[in-house]
Design a protein around this motif. Structure first.
Motif, short mmCIF file in Angstrom:
data_model
loop_
_atom_site.label_atom_id
_atom_site.label_comp_id
_atom_site.label_asym_id
_atom_site.label_seq_id
_atom_site.Cartn_x
_atom_site.Cartn_y
_atom_site.Cartn_z
N ALA A 228 38.73 -66.71 -19.75
CA ALA A 228 38.37 -66.72 -21.17
C ALA A 228 39.25 -68.06 -22.04
N GLU A 282 34.53 -59.22 -18.90
CA GLU A 282 34.22 -60.70 -19.02
C GLU A 282 33.75 -61.29 -20.09
N THR A 283 32.46 -60.76 -20.64
CA THR A 283 31.93 -61.04 -21.78
C THR A 283 33.04 -60.70 -23.03
N ALA A 286 35.34 -63.47 -23.19
CA ALA A 286 34.87 -64.72 -23.30
C ALA A 286 34.63 -64.88 -24.98
#
Length: 292
Positions: A228, A282-283, A286
């Motif tokens: 990210a 992960e989202t 990011a």
């Protein structure tokens, strides 16, 4: 499908200018539910942001029971949370009980959702988990419909000042052994779940639910932040003695996380609640702006 129970009365939200409470307030507002944001400082920028979104902002001080009773007057439900940080464990319990007693005194409050901690009802020996369980026990004896949520480790903790300092050096530190995962959750997911429960009081009354989006190791967390931020980040275990240098409470928590560990069946949880956006780490990573 579980029936949604709408109420014309607002949901009172404590901690509304913080991570969990703010996420809950925003989720409720997005769902069209009126929100009454309780804060010690109605003039703060965070309070102003909530007001701009449509929340009613009122003053409430956990150390001023009269202000709590006034703030809850006319509210149909309460999202309650407590923290020892900035005070101490005894103060957390005292303030949490004062809030719940004010909810009982308010004739209109028909459901209380309390944000505790995962496994806090299992005699963990973690001081700030045990304090929350004391508040849970008080809530259970009030005679009001209640639901307790037990969030796992906050993803937001991986972007605090202490963590950012080491991330700028290319290292993600955590007092966990390599390859040993933790259940994690983002504040926005907690808020979404709380709003879901508050819309369905009949389905959730009397339930205690530990919640997490997924399990992640230190290596996986480092990789997500690295991807990210666009910088190589490696995971490095730090000892429990380093955690104890910040607080014995913190060291005790990670000692428990290592053994026996938190117990959340994320597969069963997500299957029961498919409408929740279980935001992966992960989202979450990011979607942040990493100042590294």
């Amino acid at each position: 499908m579980t029936q949604i129970t709408e109420s014309p009365l607002p949901v009172a939200v404590t901690g509304a200018t913080g991570a969990q409470g703010g996420a809950t307030a925003r989720a409720l507002l997005r769902a069209g539910r009126p929100v009454r944001a309780l804060t010690r400082n109605p003039g703060s920028p965070a309070a102003a942001e909530l007001a701009a979104l449509g929340a009613e902002v009122v003053r409430a001080d956990f150390d001023d029971p009269a202000s709590l009773v006034a703030a809850l007057d006319g509210a149909g439900a309460l999202f309650a949370m407590s923290t020892p940080f900035g005070t101490d464990l005894d103060a957390e319990v005292r303030q949490g009980i004062a809030l719940l007693d004010a909810a009982r005194a308010a004739a209109t409050v028909r459901h209380v959702v309390y944000a505790s901690a995962a496994n806090a009802d299992r005699s963990t020996g973690i001081p700030h988990f045990d304090s929350k369980h004391r508040i849970e026990r008080h809530l259970a004896g009030l005679g009001l419909p209640w639901t307790v949520l037990g969030p796992a480790a906050f993803m937001e903790n991986y972007a605090n000042d202490w963590t950012l300092k080491s991330l700028r050096e290319g290292v993600f530190h955590l007092p966990m052994p390599p390859g040993v995962p933790l259940p994690v959750i983002a504040a926005d997911t907690i808020g979404a779940f709380a709003a879901h429960v508050l819309a369905r009081p009949g389905a959730y009354a009397g339930r205690r639910i530990d919640i997490a989006s997924q399990w992640r190791t230190g290596e996986q967390i480092a990789a997500a932040i690295g991807a990210a931020s666009g910088r190589p980040i490696r995971f490095e275990e730090v000892s429990l003695s380093v955690a104890a240098g910040y607080s014995e409470d913190l060291a005790t928590m990670f000692r428990y996380f290592r053994e026996p560990g938190l117990t959340i069946d994320t597969g069963a949880l997500h299957a029961e609640h498919p409408d929740i956006d279980w935001q992966p780490l992960e989202t979450w990573a990011a979607g942040r702006s990493w100042d590294l």
